[in-house]
Design a protein around this motif. Structure first.
Motif, PDB file in Angstrom:
ATOM      1  N   SER A  51       0.788  -1.218   0.083  1.00  0.00           N
ATOM      2  CA  SER A  51       0.109   0.055   0.135  1.00  0.00           C
ATOM      3  C   SER A  51       0.985   1.281  -0.273  1.00  0.00           C
ATOM      4  CB  SER A  51      -0.865   0.067   1.339  1.00  0.00           C
ATOM      5  OG  SER A  51      -1.872   1.194   1.304  1.00  0.00           O
ATOM      6  N   ILE A  52       0.936   1.914  -1.172  1.00  0.00           N
ATOM      7  CA  ILE A  52       2.019   2.960  -1.444  1.00  0.00           C
ATOM      8  C   ILE A  52       1.045   4.337  -1.853  1.00  0.00           C
ATOM      9  CG2 ILE A  52       3.759   4.261  -2.724  1.00  0.00           C
ATOM     10  CD1 ILE A  52       4.734   1.185  -3.100  1.00  0.00           C
ATOM     11  N   GLU A  53       0.876   5.129  -1.067  1.00  0.00           N
ATOM     12  CA  GLU A  53       0.140   6.474  -1.282  1.00  0.00           C
ATOM     13  C   GLU A  53       0.973   7.459  -2.022  1.00  0.00           C
ATOM     14  OE1 GLU A  53      -2.603   9.940   0.674  1.00  0.00           O
ATOM     15  OE2 GLU A  53      -1.597   8.289   2.064  1.00  0.00           O
ATOM     16  N   ASP A  54       0.538   7.901  -3.228  1.00  0.00           N
ATOM     17  CA  ASP A  54       1.325   8.868  -3.804  1.00  0.00           C
ATOM     18  C   ASP A  54       0.905  10.409  -3.379  1.00  0.00           C
ATOM     19  OD1 ASP A  54       2.443  11.083  -5.463  1.00  0.00           O
ATOM     20  OD2 ASP A  54       2.282   9.883  -7.107  1.00  0.00           O
ATOM     21  N   VAL A  55       1.805  10.971  -2.767  1.00  0.00           N
ATOM     22  CA  VAL A  55       1.709  12.180  -1.714  1.00  0.00           C
ATOM     23  C   VAL A  55       2.350  13.369  -2.611  1.00  0.00           C
ATOM     24  CG1 VAL A  55       0.952  11.324   0.360  1.00  0.00           C
ATOM     25  CG2 VAL A  55       3.269  11.950   0.012  1.00  0.00           C
ATOM     26  N   THR A  56       2.606  13.284  -3.767  1.00  0.00           N
ATOM     27  CA  THR A  56       3.443  14.349  -4.635  1.00  0.00           C
ATOM     28  C   THR A  56       2.639  15.638  -4.694  1.00  0.00           C
ATOM     29  OG1 THR A  56       4.474  12.442  -5.913  1.00  0.00           O
ATOM     30  CG2 THR A  56       4.793  14.935  -6.777  1.00  0.00           C
ATOM     31  N   ALA A  57       1.320  15.568  -5.015  1.00  0.00           N
ATOM     32  CA  ALA A  57       0.383  16.809  -5.126  1.00  0.00           C
ATOM     33  C   ALA A  57       0.457  17.626  -3.907  1.00  0.00           C
ATOM     34  CB  ALA A  57      -0.785  16.378  -5.700  1.00  0.00           C
ATOM     35  N   ILE A  58       0.240  16.955  -2.830  1.00  0.00           N
ATOM     36  CA  ILE A  58       0.266  17.548  -1.458  1.00  0.00           C
ATOM     37  C   ILE A  58       1.467  18.294  -1.183  1.00  0.00           C
ATOM     38  CG2 ILE A  58       0.144  17.067   0.914  1.00  0.00           C
ATOM     39  CD1 ILE A  58      -1.317  14.357   0.431  1.00  0.00           C
ATOM     40  N   ILE A  59       2.737  17.705  -1.605  1.00  0.00           N
ATOM     41  CA  ILE A  59       4.130  18.504  -1.098  1.00  0.00           C
ATOM     42  C   ILE A  59       4.150  19.689  -2.271  1.00  0.00           C
ATOM     43  CG2 ILE A  59       6.577  18.220  -1.261  1.00  0.00           C
ATOM     44  CD1 ILE A  59       5.061  16.396   0.836  1.00  0.00           C
ATOM     45  N   GLU A  60       3.622  19.362  -3.494  1.00  0.00           N
ATOM     46  CA  GLU A  60       3.662  20.456  -4.598  1.00  0.00           C
ATOM     47  C   GLU A  60       2.776  21.808  -4.021  1.00  0.00           C
ATOM     48  OE1 GLU A  60       5.043  18.342  -8.426  1.00  0.00           O
ATOM     49  OE2 GLU A  60       2.568  18.361  -7.918  1.00  0.00           O
ATOM     50  N   GLU A  61       1.579  21.453  -3.290  1.00  0.00           N
ATOM     51  CA  GLU A  61       0.606  22.308  -2.932  1.00  0.00           C
ATOM     52  C   GLU A  61       1.206  23.091  -1.750  1.00  0.00           C
ATOM     53  OE1 GLU A  61      -2.984  20.242  -2.051  1.00  0.00           O
ATOM     54  OE2 GLU A  61      -3.077  19.860  -4.222  1.00  0.00           O
ATOM     55  N   VAL A  75       8.742  13.070  -7.017  1.00  0.00           N
ATOM     56  CA  VAL A  75       7.943  11.914  -6.454  1.00  0.00           C
ATOM     57  C   VAL A  75       8.014  11.620  -4.995  1.00  0.00           C
ATOM     58  CG1 VAL A  75       9.295  10.064  -7.007  1.00  0.00           C
ATOM     59  CG2 VAL A  75       7.210   9.606  -7.231  1.00  0.00           C
ATOM     60  N   ALA A  76       6.897  11.673  -4.293  1.00  0.00           N
ATOM     61  CA  ALA A  76       6.864  11.524  -2.886  1.00  0.00           C
ATOM     62  C   ALA A  76       5.663  10.348  -2.482  1.00  0.00           C
ATOM     63  CB  ALA A  76       6.625  12.868  -2.087  1.00  0.00           C
ATOM     64  N   VAL A  77       6.048   9.644  -1.544  1.00  0.00           N
ATOM     65  CA  VAL A  77       5.178   8.844  -1.091  1.00  0.00           C
ATOM     66  C   VAL A  77       4.884   8.595   0.423  1.00  0.00           C
ATOM     67  CG1 VAL A  77       5.229   7.370  -3.415  1.00  0.00           C
ATOM     68  CG2 VAL A  77       6.604   6.575  -1.043  1.00  0.00           C
ATOM     69  N   ALA A  78       3.793   8.081   0.895  1.00  0.00           N
ATOM     70  CA  ALA A  78       3.611   7.738   2.117  1.00  0.00           C
ATOM     71  C   ALA A  78       3.432   6.151   2.278  1.00  0.00           C
ATOM     72  CB  ALA A  78       2.414   8.183   2.956  1.00  0.00           C
ATOM     73  N   VAL A  79       4.436   5.566   2.892  1.00  0.00           N
ATOM     74  CA  VAL A  79       4.114   3.995   2.871  1.00  0.00           C
ATOM     75  C   VAL A  79       4.564   3.545   4.352  1.00  0.00           C
ATOM     76  CG1 VAL A  79       6.739   4.042   2.161  1.00  0.00           C
ATOM     77  CG2 VAL A  79       5.051   2.123   1.511  1.00  0.00           C
ATOM     78  N   SER A  80       4.111   2.215   4.695  1.00  0.00           N
ATOM     79  CA  SER A  80       4.361   1.741   5.887  1.00  0.00           C
ATOM     80  C   SER A  80       5.448   0.568   5.622  1.00  0.00           C
ATOM     81  CB  SER A  80       3.165   1.307   6.354  1.00  0.00           C
ATOM     82  OG  SER A  80       2.650   2.229   6.900  1.00  0.00           O
ATOM     83  N   SER A  81       6.127   0.319   6.645  1.00  0.00           N
ATOM     84  CA  SER A  81       7.198  -0.954   6.430  1.00  0.00           C
ATOM     85  C   SER A  81       6.429  -2.159   6.788  1.00  0.00           C
ATOM     86  CB  SER A  81       8.340  -0.783   7.138  1.00  0.00           C
ATOM     87  OG  SER A  81       8.039  -0.653   8.655  1.00  0.00           O
ATOM     88  N   ARG A  82       6.820  -3.258   6.769  1.00  0.00           N
ATOM     89  CA  ARG A  82       6.455  -4.436   7.134  1.00  0.00           C
ATOM     90  C   ARG A  82       5.844  -4.624   8.822  1.00  0.00           C
ATOM     91  NH1 ARG A  82       4.157  -6.906   2.861  1.00  0.00           N
ATOM     92  NH2 ARG A  82       5.400  -6.638   0.946  1.00  0.00           N
ATOM     93  N   ASP A  83       6.934  -3.747   9.185  1.00  0.00           N
ATOM     94  CA  ASP A  83       6.727  -3.872  10.967  1.00  0.00           C
ATOM     95  C   ASP A  83       5.814  -2.638  11.404  1.00  0.00           C
ATOM     96  OD1 ASP A  83       8.317  -1.521  10.545  1.00  0.00           O
ATOM     97  OD2 ASP A  83      10.125  -2.447  11.812  1.00  0.00           O
ATOM     98  N   GLN A  84       5.153  -2.249  10.252  1.00  0.00           N
ATOM     99  CA  GLN A  84       4.143  -1.079  10.407  1.00  0.00           C
ATOM    100  C   GLN A  84       4.927   0.686  10.950  1.00  0.00           C
ATOM    101  OE1 GLN A  84       0.971  -1.715   9.438  1.00  0.00           O
ATOM    102  NE2 GLN A  84       2.059  -3.532   9.246  1.00  0.00           N
ATOM    103  N   ARG A  85       6.102   0.575  10.749  1.00  0.00           N
ATOM    104  CA  ARG A  85       6.624   1.890  10.908  1.00  0.00           C
ATOM    105  C   ARG A  85       6.036   2.631   9.705  1.00  0.00           C
ATOM    106  NH1 ARG A  85      12.680   3.116  12.742  1.00  0.00           N
ATOM    107  NH2 ARG A  85      11.970   5.352  13.740  1.00  0.00           N
ATOM    108  N   SER A  86       5.769   4.168   9.726  1.00  0.00           N
ATOM    109  CA  SER A  86       5.372   4.892   8.577  1.00  0.00           C
ATOM    110  C   SER A  86       6.509   5.921   8.229  1.00  0.00           C
ATOM    111  CB  SER A  86       4.429   5.814   9.086  1.00  0.00           C
ATOM    112  OG  SER A  86       3.189   5.125   9.485  1.00  0.00           O
ATOM    113  N   TYR A  87       6.500   5.735   6.811  1.00  0.00           N
ATOM    114  CA  TYR A  87       7.506   6.469   6.199  1.00  0.00           C
ATOM    115  C   TYR A  87       6.899   7.729   5.163  1.00  0.00           C
ATOM    116  CZ  TYR A  87      10.875   3.133   7.898  1.00  0.00           C
ATOM    117  OH  TYR A  87      11.638   2.497   8.821  1.00  0.00           O
ATOM    118  N   LEU A  88       7.649   8.767   5.051  1.00  0.00           N
ATOM    119  CA  LEU A  88       7.357   9.727   4.027  1.00  0.00           C
ATOM    120  C   LEU A  88       8.635   9.874   3.212  1.00  0.00           C
ATOM    121  CD1 LEU A  88       5.651  12.108   2.491  1.00  0.00           C
ATOM    122  CD2 LEU A  88       6.592  13.573   4.267  1.00  0.00           C
ATOM    123  N   LEU A  89       8.589   9.446   1.968  1.00  0.00           N
ATOM    124  CA  LEU A  89       9.922   9.192   1.354  1.00  0.00           C
ATOM    125  C   LEU A  89       9.576  10.226  -0.027  1.00  0.00           C
ATOM    126  CD1 LEU A  89       9.978   5.454   0.979  1.00  0.00           C
ATOM    127  CD2 LEU A  89      11.038   6.875   2.599  1.00  0.00           C
TER     128      LEU A  89
END
Length: 188
Positions: A51-61, A75-89
């Protein structure tokens, strides 16, 4: 893996390669086949969830008024690791002078604080900072000062020595697609 200046046909090669079994390839929504300088992310399927959420537009805004990015440079995404840690990449290809780098850092930091406060922020930047800078170029020292001000660090530490972390000398060969930037080996 954070990639910048990637040709638009990379994805076709990626899909046919063994990398596709191990990585998710995240493309910018406005892939640019003319400039062929796209930013991408390759995310390990072993480490990250599907489950990878593209958040590029949010950053651009969140960019400062009057500051606009080329659609394929971020290109920017919000994603979780298999151990449920959240990342903004985010993977970013800066303009040649680095003029968009600091506004982008501020937008990413602001967005991370407001919209993704529980996410670990990791950036891969082609920041185009210079030491020593020419007129209109982003000085390396300004990039590091802004990163510190925002509470960010680099893979080279909080106070990197420019002589130890230089990643390019701006020399391009005649084999690269940007022939207008090519120089002879002896002139690099």
């Amino acid at each position: 893996i954070f990639l910048q200046e990637v040709a638009s046909n990379f994805y076709d090669f990626f899909q046919r390669s063994s990398l596709a079994t191990s990585f998710h390839c995240v493309l910018p929504s406005g892939m640019d086949g003319k400039r062929d300088q796209n930013s991408l992310l390759l995310l390990s399927k072993r480490f990250f969830n599907d489950s990878i959420e593209d958040v590029t537009a949010i950053i651009e805004e969140s960019m400062e008024d009057g500051v606009r990015l080329v659609s394929s440079d971020l290109v920017a995404v919000a994603v979780s690791s298999r151990d449920q840690r959240s990342y903004l990449l985010a993977s970013f290809h800066g303009d040649t002078a680095g003029a968009l780098t600091l506004p982008l850092l501020r937008a990413l930091f602001s967005c991370a604080a407001k919209r993704f406060p529980r996410h670990v922020l990791i950036l891969g930047l082609d920041a185009n900072s210079y030491e020593p800078p020419k007129a209109e170029q982003l000085p390396f020292t300004n990039l590091i000062a802004e990163a510190k001000k925002l509470g960010l660090s680099t893979c080279f530490g909080d106070d990197p020595d420019v002589n130890r972390c230089r990643t390019t000398c701006c020399a391009r060969t005649s084999l690269q697609p940007q022939l207008n930037k090519a120089i002879r080996y002896k002139d690099r």
